[in-house]
Design a protein around this motif. Structure first.
Motif, mmCIF file in Angstrom:
data_model
loop_
_atom_site.group_PDB
_atom_site.id
_atom_site.type_symbol
_atom_site.label_atom_id
_atom_site.label_comp_id
_atom_site.label_asym_id
_atom_site.label_seq_id
_atom_site.Cartn_x
_atom_site.Cartn_y
_atom_site.Cartn_z
ATOM 1 N N ASP A 1 0.849 -1.180 0.000
ATOM 2 C CA ASP A 1 0.000 0.000 0.000
ATOM 3 C C ASP A 1 0.891 1.240 0.000
ATOM 4 O OD1 ASP A 1 -1.987 1.881 0.247
ATOM 5 O OD2 ASP A 1 -2.273 1.543 2.402
ATOM 6 N N THR A 2 0.908 1.954 -1.107
ATOM 7 C CA THR A 2 1.722 3.162 -1.234
ATOM 8 C C THR A 2 0.845 4.403 -1.380
ATOM 9 O OG1 THR A 2 1.861 2.843 -3.617
ATOM 10 C CG2 THR A 2 3.644 1.910 -2.296
ATOM 11 N N GLU A 3 -0.381 4.299 -0.928
ATOM 12 C CA GLU A 3 -1.356 5.390 -1.094
ATOM 13 C C GLU A 3 -0.879 6.692 -0.462
ATOM 14 O OE1 GLU A 3 -4.557 7.157 -2.634
ATOM 15 O OE2 GLU A 3 -4.097 5.031 -2.912
ATOM 16 N N ASN A 4 -0.358 6.635 0.757
ATOM 17 C CA ASN A 4 0.032 7.855 1.462
ATOM 18 C C ASN A 4 1.544 8.064 1.491
ATOM 19 O OD1 ASN A 4 -2.646 8.545 2.144
ATOM 20 N ND2 ASN A 4 -2.609 7.018 3.773
ATOM 21 N N VAL A 5 2.249 7.480 0.532
ATOM 22 C CA VAL A 5 3.697 7.622 0.471
ATOM 23 C C VAL A 5 4.026 8.671 -0.587
ATOM 24 C CG1 VAL A 5 5.877 6.461 -0.012
ATOM 25 C CG2 VAL A 5 4.042 5.227 1.159
ATOM 26 N N GLU A 6 4.778 9.683 -0.166
ATOM 27 C CA GLU A 6 5.149 10.746 -1.092
ATOM 28 C C GLU A 6 6.264 10.252 -2.015
ATOM 29 O OE1 GLU A 6 7.027 15.214 -0.908
ATOM 30 O OE2 GLU A 6 6.003 14.420 0.843
ATOM 31 N N PRO A 7 6.121 10.461 -3.323
ATOM 32 C CA PRO A 7 7.170 10.026 -4.252
ATOM 33 C C PRO A 7 8.477 10.777 -4.012
ATOM 34 C CG PRO A 7 5.175 10.678 -5.427
ATOM 35 C CD PRO A 7 4.992 11.058 -4.006
ATOM 36 N N LEU A 8 9.586 10.108 -4.219
ATOM 37 C CA LEU A 8 10.898 10.713 -4.034
ATOM 38 C C LEU A 8 11.608 10.842 -5.370
ATOM 39 C CD1 LEU A 8 12.266 8.675 -0.989
ATOM 40 C CD2 LEU A 8 11.421 11.008 -0.969
ATOM 41 N N SER A 9 12.302 11.940 -5.543
ATOM 42 C CA SER A 9 13.174 12.046 -6.710
ATOM 43 C C SER A 9 14.604 11.709 -6.306
ATOM 44 C CB SER A 9 13.102 13.441 -7.326
ATOM 45 O OG SER A 9 13.532 14.411 -6.392
ATOM 46 N N HIS A 10 14.926 11.907 -5.014
ATOM 47 C CA HIS A 10 16.243 11.579 -4.466
ATOM 48 C C HIS A 10 16.048 10.937 -3.098
ATOM 49 C CE1 HIS A 10 18.342 13.882 -7.521
ATOM 50 N NE2 HIS A 10 17.488 14.867 -7.317
ATOM 51 N N LEU A 11 16.910 10.009 -2.785
ATOM 52 C CA LEU A 11 16.835 9.365 -1.481
ATOM 53 C C LEU A 11 17.236 10.331 -0.373
ATOM 54 C CD1 LEU A 11 16.237 6.782 0.032
ATOM 55 C CD2 LEU A 11 18.598 6.099 -0.317
#
Length: 97
Positions: free
Chosen positions: A47-57
């Motif tokens: 479940d990645t619904e509330n995970v903010e996408p990352l461009s950098h770690l």
């Protein structure tokens, strides 16, 4: 979901990769590819619904510094080592006509 990799897919991937695989290598490649696809299926269950996408770690910031001359003009000091010089340049023997 069971991922079935056909012999045709293995042949096609082998052609794309310009590989000649033995029968044993083809069977191992089928198992490896099926394992990769199974792992992707497992990741898709998360479940990645509330995970903010990352461009950098790690946080990325401006890494540039101000361009400041720190060693000054050392032209005379450097040209002082020249066995021969012409104006403000090293003079070297001609290498071609």
């Amino acid at each position: 979901m069971a991922n079935q990799i056909s012999d045709e897919i293995i042949e096609y991937v082998g052609i794309l990769a310009k590989l000649e695989l033995s029968g044993e290598e083809k069977e191992q490649a089928k198992k490896d590819m099926a394992g990769m696809l199974d792992y992707i299926d497992k990741l898709n269950e998360l479940d990645t619904e509330n995970v903010e996408p990352l461009s950098h770690l790690f946080p990325a910031g401006n890494v540039f510094r101000e361009d400041v001359v720190t060693n000054g003009d050392r032209r005379e000091e450097i040209l002082g080592n020249a066995p021969s010089r012409k104006d403000d340049m090293f003079a070297v023997p001609r290498t071609f006509n």
